[in-house]
Motif scaffolding. Structure first.
Motif, PDB file in Angstrom:
ATOM      1  N   LEU A 170       0.844  -1.199   0.000  1.00 28.45           N
ATOM      2  CA  LEU A 170       0.000   0.000   0.000  1.00 28.45           C
ATOM      3  C   LEU A 170       0.872   1.239   0.000  1.00 28.45           C
ATOM      4  CD1 LEU A 170      -2.837   1.284   0.217  1.00 28.45           C
ATOM      5  CD2 LEU A 170      -2.593   1.149   2.707  1.00 28.45           C
ATOM      6  N   THR A 171       0.569   2.172  -0.889  1.00 24.29           N
ATOM      7  CA  THR A 171       1.236   3.465  -0.930  1.00 24.29           C
ATOM      8  C   THR A 171       0.160   4.543  -1.039  1.00 24.29           C
ATOM      9  OG1 THR A 171       1.460   3.413  -3.345  1.00 24.29           O
ATOM     10  CG2 THR A 171       3.303   2.557  -2.060  1.00 24.29           C
ATOM     11  N   GLY A 172       0.588   5.779  -0.893  1.00 24.54           N
ATOM     12  CA  GLY A 172      -0.360   6.884  -0.980  1.00 24.54           C
ATOM     13  C   GLY A 172       0.250   8.086  -1.655  1.00 24.54           C
ATOM     14  N   GLU A 173      -0.632   8.997  -2.076  1.00 24.79           N
ATOM     15  CA  GLU A 173      -0.220  10.266  -2.671  1.00 24.79           C
ATOM     16  C   GLU A 173      -1.015  11.377  -2.001  1.00 24.79           C
ATOM     17  OE1 GLU A 173       0.652   9.501  -7.305  1.00 24.79           O
ATOM     18  OE2 GLU A 173      -1.436   9.229  -6.700  1.00 24.79           O
ATOM     19  N   PRO A 174      -0.349  12.459  -1.631  1.00 22.35           N
ATOM     20  CA  PRO A 174       1.094  12.657  -1.567  1.00 22.35           C
ATOM     21  C   PRO A 174       1.733  11.641  -0.616  1.00 22.35           C
ATOM     22  CG  PRO A 174      -0.099  14.722  -1.163  1.00 22.35           C
ATOM     23  CD  PRO A 174      -1.092  13.625  -1.166  1.00 22.35           C
ATOM     24  N   ALA A 175       2.968  11.261  -0.880  1.00 24.16           N
ATOM     25  CA  ALA A 175       3.621  10.181  -0.141  1.00 24.16           C
ATOM     26  C   ALA A 175       3.698  10.484   1.347  1.00 24.16           C
ATOM     27  CB  ALA A 175       5.016   9.943  -0.702  1.00 24.16           C
ATOM     28  N   GLY A 176       2.962   9.684   2.130  1.00 21.20           N
ATOM     29  CA  GLY A 176       3.050   9.770   3.577  1.00 21.20           C
ATOM     30  C   GLY A 176       2.276  10.892   4.236  1.00 21.20           C
ATOM     31  N   PHE A 177       1.576  11.723   3.471  1.00 19.76           N
ATOM     32  CA  PHE A 177       0.792  12.760   4.138  1.00 19.76           C
ATOM     33  C   PHE A 177      -0.467  13.089   3.348  1.00 19.76           C
ATOM     34  CE2 PHE A 177       3.154  15.542   1.302  1.00 19.76           C
ATOM     35  CZ  PHE A 177       2.287  16.605   1.066  1.00 19.76           C
ATOM     36  N   GLY A 178      -1.344  13.836   3.989  1.00 22.14           N
ATOM     37  CA  GLY A 178      -2.572  14.298   3.371  1.00 22.14           C
ATOM     38  C   GLY A 178      -2.878  15.690   3.871  1.00 22.14           C
ATOM     39  N   VAL A 179      -3.871  16.332   3.258  1.00 20.52           N
ATOM     40  CA  VAL A 179      -4.282  17.675   3.635  1.00 20.52           C
ATOM     41  C   VAL A 179      -5.749  17.609   4.037  1.00 20.52           C
ATOM     42  CG1 VAL A 179      -4.573  20.056   2.838  1.00 20.52           C
ATOM     43  CG2 VAL A 179      -2.624  18.701   2.026  1.00 20.52           C
ATOM     44  N   VAL A 180      -6.074  18.199   5.181  1.00 21.30           N
ATOM     45  CA  VAL A 180      -7.446  18.176   5.679  1.00 21.30           C
ATOM     46  C   VAL A 180      -8.408  18.657   4.596  1.00 21.30           C
ATOM     47  CG1 VAL A 180      -9.059  19.207   7.342  1.00 21.30           C
ATOM     48  CG2 VAL A 180      -6.787  18.488   8.093  1.00 21.30           C
ATOM     49  N   TYR A 236       0.217   1.655   6.841  1.00 17.26           N
ATOM     50  CA  TYR A 236       0.794   2.774   6.088  1.00 17.26           C
ATOM     51  C   TYR A 236       0.451   4.060   6.835  1.00 17.26           C
ATOM     52  CZ  TYR A 236       1.580   6.065   2.258  1.00 17.26           C
ATOM     53  OH  TYR A 236       2.020   7.113   1.492  1.00 17.26           O
ATOM     54  N   LEU A 237       1.473   4.767   7.294  1.00 19.45           N
ATOM     55  CA  LEU A 237       1.302   5.967   8.101  1.00 19.45           C
ATOM     56  C   LEU A 237       0.976   7.173   7.223  1.00 19.45           C
ATOM     57  CD1 LEU A 237       1.700   7.164  11.025  1.00 19.45           C
ATOM     58  CD2 LEU A 237       4.003   7.744  10.263  1.00 19.45           C
ATOM     59  N   VAL A 238      -0.077   7.909   7.607  1.00 24.72           N
ATOM     60  CA  VAL A 238      -0.457   9.131   6.892  1.00 24.72           C
ATOM     61  C   VAL A 238      -0.490  10.276   7.895  1.00 24.72           C
ATOM     62  CG1 VAL A 238      -2.205  10.267   5.467  1.00 24.72           C
ATOM     63  CG2 VAL A 238      -1.884   7.785   5.302  1.00 24.72           C
ATOM     64  N   GLU A 239       0.306  11.288   7.662  1.00 29.48           N
ATOM     65  CA  GLU A 239       0.317  12.492   8.490  1.00 29.48           C
ATOM     66  C   GLU A 239      -0.559  13.526   7.788  1.00 29.48           C
ATOM     67  OE1 GLU A 239       1.200  14.690  11.765  1.00 29.48           O
ATOM     68  OE2 GLU A 239       2.026  12.696  11.414  1.00 29.48           O
ATOM     69  N   VAL A 240      -1.674  13.887   8.423  1.00 30.12           N
ATOM     70  CA  VAL A 240      -2.630  14.815   7.817  1.00 30.12           C
ATOM     71  C   VAL A 240      -2.416  16.195   8.417  1.00 30.12           C
ATOM     72  CG1 VAL A 240      -5.072  15.344   7.448  1.00 30.12           C
ATOM     73  CG2 VAL A 240      -4.278  12.965   7.392  1.00 30.12           C
ATOM     74  N   VAL A 241      -2.199  17.178   7.537  1.00 26.95           N
ATOM     75  CA  VAL A 241      -1.905  18.540   7.950  1.00 26.95           C
ATOM     76  C   VAL A 241      -2.974  19.481   7.410  1.00 26.95           C
ATOM     77  CG1 VAL A 241       0.581  18.102   8.039  1.00 26.95           C
ATOM     78  CG2 VAL A 241      -0.453  18.957   5.920  1.00 26.95           C
TER      79      VAL A 241
END
Length: 196
Positions: A53-63, A170-175
């Motif tokens: 599993l991967t994500g975009e943007p890599a490792g983070f998201g935007v509220v 998969y860690l997602v840091e949401v800012v």
């Protein structure tokens, strides 16, 4: 009078006070072409590989904006021995269940695609994307459901049910993203707010 086993060749009840006899364990009934029918429990020693599993943007998201998740899992063929017979087991992905880490989940028939491969700009919603409502750190994951089939050398036979395999977390840091209106762009005023 003691209970007597009920022999497969003699299906009559035993002559006991309760009228019941113990039936001995019978070998699996032969299925098509003389091979036994196979259940999911029989496939316990055959496992599909762990999906990625991967994500975009890599490792983070935007509220409030879509974070795009992409899972990789493919058809797999595993040889081995099953119920005493040489066999090939095939696992075919049929569904992807995404857990976004905030108590919500999504189900898709595919693992999704990157924004670039879909030909869209970043933060475009996709079938596997998710918009988080609050900032924070979320542990996401995906569970892939596989249809299983077996081949004893006589052709593929489907096995009822699905086999599942889960990805690593998969860690997602949401800012939060903050924007500001400015009088001129940074090209026009390199010393302006946020420029430099």
């Amino acid at each position: 009078m003691p209970t007597m086993p009920l022999e497969p060749t003699n299906p009559r009840p035993c002559d006991t006070p309760d009228g019941w006899c113990e039936r001995p364990e019978l070998p699996p009934e032969p299925g098509e072409a003389g091979f036994p029918d196979v259940t999911l429990a029989d496939l316990v020693s055959f496992r599909p590989a762990t999906p990625q599993l991967t994500g975009e943007p890599a490792g983070f998201g935007v509220v409030g904006m879509p974070a795009n998740f992409v899972a990789a899992a493919s058809e797999q063929v595993v040889p081995g021995v099953l119920l005493g017979y040489p066999v090939t087991v095939r696992f075919t992905p049929t569904a992807f269940v995404f857990s976004y880490g905030d108590g919500t989940s999504g189900r898709s028939p595919s693992g999704g695609v990157t924004w670039e491969r879909a030909g869209v700009v970043q933060f475009t919603p996709t079938d596997t994307s998710h918009a988080y409502r609050e900032r924070g750190t979320y542990m996401s994951g995906v569970t892939v459901e596989y249809a299983a089939s077996v081949d004893f050398g006589t052709g593929w036979r489907a096995v009822d049910g699905v086999v599942t395999a889960a990805s690593a977390e998969y860690l997602v840091e949401v800012v939060e993203a903050r924007t500001a209106l400015v009088d001129r762009t940074c090209d026009e005023d390199p010393a302006g707010p946020g420029c430099g």
